[in-house]
Design an enzyme around this catalytic site. Structure first.
Site, PDB file in Angstrom:
ATOM      1  N   ASN A  29      -6.324   7.140   6.020  1.00  0.00           N
ATOM      2  CA  ASN A  29      -6.691   6.342   4.857  1.00  0.00           C
ATOM      3  C   ASN A  29      -7.560   5.145   5.240  1.00  0.00           C
ATOM      4  OD1 ASN A  29      -5.510   7.875   2.859  1.00  0.00           O
ATOM      5  ND2 ASN A  29      -3.541   6.809   2.965  1.00  0.00           N
ATOM      6  N   HIS A  35       0.820  -1.208   0.000  1.00  0.00           N
ATOM      7  CA  HIS A  35       0.000   0.000   0.000  1.00  0.00           C
ATOM      8  C   HIS A  35       0.852   1.256   0.000  1.00  0.00           C
ATOM      9  CE1 HIS A  35      -2.636   3.178   1.567  1.00  0.00           C
ATOM     10  NE2 HIS A  35      -3.671   2.451   1.159  1.00  0.00           N
ATOM     11  N   GLY A  36       1.794   1.356   0.914  1.00  0.00           N
ATOM     12  CA  GLY A  36       2.738   2.465   0.937  1.00  0.00           C
ATOM     13  C   GLY A  36       2.347   3.674   1.754  1.00  0.00           C
ATOM     14  N   ASP A  37       1.106   3.735   2.240  1.00  0.00           N
ATOM     15  CA  ASP A  37       0.680   4.896   3.036  1.00  0.00           C
ATOM     16  C   ASP A  37      -0.440   4.477   3.993  1.00  0.00           C
ATOM     17  OD1 ASP A  37       0.796   7.549   3.867  1.00  0.00           O
ATOM     18  OD2 ASP A  37      -0.547   8.278   2.295  1.00  0.00           O
ATOM     19  N   VAL A  38      -0.160   3.463   4.798  1.00  0.00           N
ATOM     20  CA  VAL A  38      -1.168   2.943   5.730  1.00  0.00           C
ATOM     21  C   VAL A  38      -1.197   3.838   6.961  1.00  0.00           C
ATOM     22  CG1 VAL A  38      -1.979   0.960   7.041  1.00  0.00           C
ATOM     23  CG2 VAL A  38      -0.731   0.607   4.905  1.00  0.00           C
TER      24      VAL A  38
END
Length: 269
Positions: free
Chosen positions: A196, A189-192
């Site tokens: 979000n 995902h990269g931006d948990v």
């Protein structure tokens, strides 16, 4: 079939919801009359070119969020007026940076590809992917009756409280499940972050988690480069500064989750 009374958000004329606006400025581009409940006072002379524009059978009717490179709209799918989330890449034709535009398109495509591969009850379904006015767009399931996790944490903090242990347990159980599914599909995902994640109250009690915004999704074991970014408080070491270019993986998302905090300290302590 045209519905009840509505308006055209481009020229402000009135007409039946769903019908094409026949004014000279709107008919050629296929602008549609939308429900009156989405009418709001204009604060500037600028007209959003997507509001009311028919994109296949979807019509954006309201801006939900906007960032530097993308915008998300509430859209209605006609003729049934089913709600959906319509996200479009915003490209600036004036900067002349073809490499940036290409990187943005690739990143947007990665987001759509990640959603297409990931069919899980704790995220949103991809409904459509296409092009509008030379920019890519994607249509996702719209999540109603929701609260963002970061807002819930902040609301609890105002009264000196923390999330209930049972709520944290439900959040973590569902989050681990959707991350496991994503990582199984080679998607990081990269931006948990709490911003979000949205929570929906369930009729039988408890909450249902939805993990949103796969805009920074990458292939597992890929290198962090180009436009890779994120929220500083939740970035793993391989996403920062001189470490960028090291492989990312499931550990990148798990590091972010372990970094969650509220006013009283680590959320998962």
């Amino acid at each position: 079939m045209p519905g009840p009374h509505g308006f055209c958000p481009r020229c402000e004329t009135d007409g039946p919801v769903g019908a094409r606006c026949e004014s000279a400025t709107c008919s050629a581009a296929d602008y549609r009359f939308i429900p009156g409940l989405y009418r709001s006072p204009r604060r500037s002379k600028a007209i959003d070119p997507l509001l009311g524009l028919a994109v296949d059978d979807y019509v954006p009717v309201k801006v939900l969020s906007r960032s530097r490179f993308s915008a998300v709209y509430l859209a209605l799918q006609f003729p049934l007026q089913m709600k959906s989330a319509f996200k479009v890449l915003l490209l600036d034709d004036t900067h002349g940076d073809d490499l940036l535009d290409e990187a943005l398109r690739d990143q947007f495509h990665e987001e759509a590809a990640a959603l297409a591969r990931l069919d899980h009850p704790n995220t949103v379904r991809l409904l459509k992917y296409g092009m509008v006015q030379s920019s890519p767009y994607l249509v996702m399931e719209y999540v109603e009756a929701r609260v963002r996790l970061d807002e819930e944490i902040e609301n609890q903090g105002r009264t000196g409280q923390r999330l209930a242990p049972e709520t944290i347990k439900q959040v973590l159980t569902q989050l681990v499940a959707v991350l496991e599914a994503a990582h199984g599909q080679a998607v990081v995902h990269g931006d948990v972050k709490p911003g979000n994640i949205v929570l929906q109250d369930q009729p039988e009690g408890g909450v249902r988690l939805r993990l949103l915004d796969f805009g920074l999704a990458r292939q597992r074991q890929s290198k962090v480069a180009g436009l890779a970014a994120g929220t500083p408080d939740y970035l793993a070491p391989e996403q920062i500064g001189d470490n960028r270019g090291r492989a990312i993986g499931p550990w990148t998302d798990l590091y972010a989750v372990a970094s969650w905090r509220d006013k009283q300290g680590p959320l998962l302590a």
